[in-house]
Design an enzyme around this catalytic site. Structure first.
Site, PDB file in Angstrom:
ATOM      1  N   ASN A   8       0.877  -1.170   0.000  1.00 50.13           N
ATOM      2  CA  ASN A   8       0.000   0.000   0.000  1.00 50.13           C
ATOM      3  C   ASN A   8       0.916   1.223   0.000  1.00 50.13           C
ATOM      4  OD1 ASN A   8      -1.846   1.997   0.451  1.00 50.13           O
ATOM      5  ND2 ASN A   8      -2.808   1.007   2.228  1.00 50.13           N
ATOM      6  N   LYS A  15       3.490   0.818   2.916  1.00 45.71           N
ATOM      7  CA  LYS A  15       3.179  -0.219   3.907  1.00 45.71           C
ATOM      8  C   LYS A  15       3.246  -1.571   3.211  1.00 45.71           C
ATOM      9  CE  LYS A  15      -0.399   2.289   6.334  1.00 45.71           C
ATOM     10  NZ  LYS A  15      -1.822   2.369   6.517  1.00 45.71           N
ATOM     11  N   ARG A  90      -2.209  -2.093  -3.781  1.00 44.14           N
ATOM     12  CA  ARG A  90      -3.479  -1.383  -3.640  1.00 44.14           C
ATOM     13  C   ARG A  90      -3.445  -0.160  -4.546  1.00 44.14           C
ATOM     14  NH1 ARG A  90      -5.103   2.967   0.822  1.00 44.14           N
ATOM     15  NH2 ARG A  90      -7.265   3.186   0.174  1.00 44.14           N
ATOM     16  N   HIS A 179     -12.440   2.201  -0.583  1.00 45.05           N
ATOM     17  CA  HIS A 179     -12.425   1.168   0.467  1.00 45.05           C
ATOM     18  C   HIS A 179     -13.130  -0.117   0.023  1.00 45.05           C
ATOM     19  CE1 HIS A 179     -12.493   4.752   3.498  1.00 45.05           C
ATOM     20  NE2 HIS A 179     -11.230   4.340   3.350  1.00 45.05           N
ATOM     21  N   HIS A 207     -17.064   1.437   7.207  1.00 48.15           N
ATOM     22  CA  HIS A 207     -15.599   1.434   7.323  1.00 48.15           C
ATOM     23  C   HIS A 207     -15.212   2.785   7.918  1.00 48.15           C
ATOM     24  CE1 HIS A 207     -11.403   0.512   5.881  1.00 48.15           C
ATOM     25  NE2 HIS A 207     -11.331   1.815   6.081  1.00 48.15           N
ATOM     26  N   LEU A 208     -14.830   2.775   9.198  1.00 48.47           N
ATOM     27  CA  LEU A 208     -14.564   4.033   9.897  1.00 48.47           C
ATOM     28  C   LEU A 208     -13.114   4.076  10.347  1.00 48.47           C
ATOM     29  CD1 LEU A 208     -17.782   3.917  12.165  1.00 48.47           C
ATOM     30  CD2 LEU A 208     -17.560   4.926   9.871  1.00 48.47           C
ATOM     31  N   ASN A 210      -9.307   6.636   9.462  1.00 52.01           N
ATOM     32  CA  ASN A 210      -9.030   8.062   9.241  1.00 52.01           C
ATOM     33  C   ASN A 210      -9.900   8.570   8.109  1.00 52.01           C
ATOM     34  OD1 ASN A 210      -7.107   8.914  11.147  1.00 52.01           O
ATOM     35  ND2 ASN A 210      -5.588   7.622  10.119  1.00 52.01           N
ATOM     36  N   ARG A 240     -11.172  15.010   6.547  1.00 50.64           N
ATOM     37  CA  ARG A 240     -11.990  15.361   5.376  1.00 50.64           C
ATOM     38  C   ARG A 240     -13.396  15.787   5.795  1.00 50.64           C
ATOM     39  NH1 ARG A 240     -10.632  10.051   2.788  1.00 50.64           N
ATOM     40  NH2 ARG A 240      -8.446  10.302   2.208  1.00 50.64           N
ATOM     41  N   ASP A 283      -7.642  12.534  15.268  1.00 48.37           N
ATOM     42  CA  ASP A 283      -7.636  11.173  15.816  1.00 48.37           C
ATOM     43  C   ASP A 283      -8.809  10.994  16.785  1.00 48.37           C
ATOM     44  OD1 ASP A 283      -5.135   8.908  16.357  1.00 48.37           O
ATOM     45  OD2 ASP A 283      -6.837   8.990  17.740  1.00 48.37           O
ATOM     46  N   MET A 284      -9.626   9.996  16.529  1.00 49.08           N
ATOM     47  CA  MET A 284     -10.839   9.819  17.330  1.00 49.08           C
ATOM     48  C   MET A 284     -10.532   9.623  18.811  1.00 49.08           C
ATOM     49  SD  MET A 284     -13.957   9.926  17.572  1.00 49.08           S
ATOM     50  CE  MET A 284     -15.194   9.618  16.354  1.00 49.08           C
ATOM     51  N   GLY A 331     -10.204   1.329  12.060  1.00 49.21           N
ATOM     52  CA  GLY A 331      -9.734   1.834  13.366  1.00 49.21           C
ATOM     53  C   GLY A 331     -10.828   2.240  14.334  1.00 49.21           C
ATOM     54  N   ASN A 335     -12.639  -0.332  17.191  1.00 46.90           N
ATOM     55  CA  ASN A 335     -12.150  -0.054  18.541  1.00 46.90           C
ATOM     56  C   ASN A 335     -13.022   0.853  19.399  1.00 46.90           C
ATOM     57  OD1 ASN A 335      -9.535  -1.446  18.447  1.00 46.90           O
ATOM     58  ND2 ASN A 335      -9.147  -0.021  16.761  1.00 46.90           N
ATOM     59  N   GLU A 384      -7.578  -5.851   4.538  1.00 49.50           N
ATOM     60  CA  GLU A 384      -7.417  -5.560   3.117  1.00 49.50           C
ATOM     61  C   GLU A 384      -6.195  -6.280   2.550  1.00 49.50           C
ATOM     62  OE1 GLU A 384      -7.890  -1.511   4.593  1.00 49.50           O
ATOM     63  OE2 GLU A 384      -8.805  -1.012   2.669  1.00 49.50           O
TER      64      GLU A 384
HETATM   65  P1  ADP Z   1      -6.486   4.493   8.247  1.00 49.60           P
HETATM   66  O1  ADP Z   1      -7.706   4.982   7.539  1.00 49.60           O
HETATM   67  O2  ADP Z   1      -5.367   5.480   8.258  1.00 49.60           O
HETATM   68  O3  ADP Z   1      -6.070   3.074   7.898  1.00 49.60           O
HETATM   69  P2  ADP Z   1      -7.318   3.336  10.767  1.00 49.60           P
HETATM   70  O4  ADP Z   1      -8.268   2.351  10.195  1.00 49.60           O
HETATM   71  O5  ADP Z   1      -6.102   2.833  11.432  1.00 49.60           O
HETATM   72  O6  ADP Z   1      -6.943   4.475   9.758  1.00 49.60           O
HETATM   73  O7  ADP Z   1      -8.158   4.212  11.834  1.00 49.60           O
HETATM   74  C1  ADP Z   1      -7.585   5.255  12.519  1.00 49.60           C
HETATM   75  C2  ADP Z   1      -8.638   5.824  13.464  1.00 49.60           C
HETATM   76  O8  ADP Z   1      -9.004   4.819  14.411  1.00 49.60           O
HETATM   77  C3  ADP Z   1      -8.147   7.019  14.251  1.00 49.60           C
HETATM   78  O9  ADP Z   1      -9.139   8.044  14.280  1.00 49.60           O
HETATM   79  C4  ADP Z   1      -7.989   6.440  15.639  1.00 49.60           C
HETATM   80  O10 ADP Z   1      -8.190   7.393  16.659  1.00 49.60           O
HETATM   81  C5  ADP Z   1      -9.108   5.427  15.680  1.00 49.60           C
HETATM   82  N1  ADP Z   1      -8.925   4.491  16.791  1.00 49.60           N
HETATM   83  C6  ADP Z   1      -7.965   3.565  16.968  1.00 49.60           C
HETATM   84  N2  ADP Z   1      -8.099   2.991  18.193  1.00 49.60           N
HETATM   85  C7  ADP Z   1      -9.168   3.580  18.794  1.00 49.60           C
HETATM   86  C8  ADP Z   1      -9.831   3.433  20.052  1.00 49.60           C
HETATM   87  N3  ADP Z   1      -9.417   2.567  20.962  1.00 49.60           N
HETATM   88  N4  ADP Z   1     -10.909   4.224  20.323  1.00 49.60           N
HETATM   89  C9  ADP Z   1     -11.333   5.121  19.419  1.00 49.60           C
HETATM   90  N5  ADP Z   1     -10.767   5.306  18.207  1.00 49.60           N
HETATM   91  C10 ADP Z   1      -9.700   4.553  17.895  1.00 49.60           C
END
Ligand code: ADP
Length: 397
Positions: A8, A15, A90, A179, A207-208, A210, A240, A283-284, A331, A335, A384
């Protein structure tokens, strides 16, 4: 046993995951960051928790790939390059050309390059990654796996904008989505987990990460998705904006003395979303903890994020005239139990209900809905990379 690398590539990063196939065992994975800048960082993890990392200047993707291959040898992860039989890349934009993953021959490479104007930030970096592997390992199977392919099943009514038809006919101005590899993977896993044939199911996949997108998957086929011509559209994302009225562009450009439309689009891509509203972070985790400490803008960013997801789910229930399962992934989806809880809390009218104890779990696949829930809700870690490796094997024949 063959070894296959899933790649990727971004403009300054690469990556990778190395798989033993067909066993799908991850032998190594890692990341090259800051390509083209000083002090590039290369990290690889392998074996039983071993890690290797170094900092050095890596000028371009050729060098990054060379270093990656050298390191696989040095660390004895592969004994000889001949063990590597395939690489899967990818690729963000497949346009209307690529309805499936494809072997990358000269013609395909030309077509991928010709689609660069659909994804200016990503496509040329991906092409650089493809070319670097072609140069260093010219004889292995090289496959492109497109973010858009899964969505090529969308009907016209879902992918056309209501702009003059000629813009679609002349320039391909339409919704392509993204995605796709992830939406495809988690929807199929959901059917397997529910013990049903995917052809019988209406699934909404969230799919949630970044970046984020929601997809309506009817009978295993994407019938609508929230991202648009580019990944800028749809839900609120890390940086975004998601959907907004295009009339704001000239209005705000004038008010804020923004010189070019590209500059504005850059703001909509990189300074908006959770970051733009909260003023705290993209970052969430940071947004959630700031909100918990009473930061009102962070709370608002979170609320808008949840509300948009709920509205898309509502739209897609209507688009499919029903829903059997809702899947959370990536992410945040995997999580953030708060996100899953709060999204579903607003869907009780559909008969959706989650088990608050199971919802606390993460790291594996879970059906998080209660037995009484009319709609199954699942938390499924996306993968993926394994999809990319599978496609390399499939096309290698
Ligand atoms: P990308 O789209 O770059 O691949 P990811 O799928 O890794 O991103 O998702 C990143 C997001 O997931 C970030 O907003 C991060 O804060 C969130 N995230 C990861 N762990 C947690 C958690 N424990 N609680 C809330 N959000 C999380």
């Amino acid at each position: 046993m063959s070894k296959t690398i899933a790649i990727n590539a971004g403009s300054s990063s690469l990556k990778f995951q190395l798989f033993a196939m067909p066993e799908e065992v991850v032998l190594a994975k890692g990341l090259v960051e800051r390509i083209g800048l000083k002090d590039s960082i290369f990290t690889v993890s392998y074996g039983e928790g071993q890690k290797h990392s170094l900092t050095l200047d890596i000028a371009n993707h050729d060098q990054a790939v060379q270093m990656l291959l050298d390191t696989l040898l040095e660390l004895n992860i592969v004994k000889d390059y001949s063990e590597i039989t395939g690489v899967g890349h990818r690729v963000v934009a497949g346009g209307e050309i690529f309805k499936d993953s494809a072997l990358i021959d000269d013609k395909a490479l030309e077509q991928i390059e010709s689609l660069a104007e659909y994804a200016p930030l990503h496509q040329m970096a991906e092409v650089a990654g493809i070319k670097a592997f072609k140069k260093l390992l010219p004889n292995i199977t090289s496959v492109a796996v497109f973010d858009t392919s899964f969505h090529t099943s969308m009907p016209k009514k879902a992918y056309l904008y209501s702009l003059p038809m000629e813009y679609y006919e002349k320039y391909g101005a339409r919704r392509y989505g993204a995605h796709g590899t992830s939406h495809n993977y988690v929807s199929r896993r959901a059917a397997e987990m529910l013990g049903k044939d995917i052809s019988e199911l209406k699934i909404i996949t969230c799919h949630l990460g970044n970046g984020g997108s929601i997809t309506a998957v009817n009978g295993g086929k994407s019938v609508d998705t929230s991202m648009g011509f580019t990944p800028l559209a749809g839900i609120t994302m890390g940086t975004r904006a998601g959907d907004f009225d295009a009339s704001l562009i000239p209005f705000l450009m004038e008010k804020e003395n923004i010189a070019t439309v590209n500059e504005f689009i850059d703001i909509a891509n990189k300074k908006s979303g959770l970051l733009g509203i909260s003023g705290v972070s993209s970052d969430m985790r940071d947004v959630e903890s700031a909100a918990a400490q009473g930061n009102e803008h962070a709370q608002l960013a979170y609320d808008i994020f949840i509300y948009r997801i709920q509205k898309y789910i509502g739209q897609y229930v209507a688009a499919m005239n029903g829903v059997d399962a809702i899947v959370f992934t990536a992410g945040i989806g995997e999580n953030s139990m708060e996100t899953r809880r709060d999204v579903i809390a607003g869907l009780s009218w559909f008969g959706c209900e989650i088990d608050s104890e199971i919802n606390k779990l993460r790291g594996e696949e879970y059906i998080i809905s209660t037995k009484e829930s009319k709609v199954a809700v699942l938390n499924i870690p996306t993968n993926e990379e394994v999809e990319i490796a599978r496609d390399v094997e499939r096309l290698r024949g």
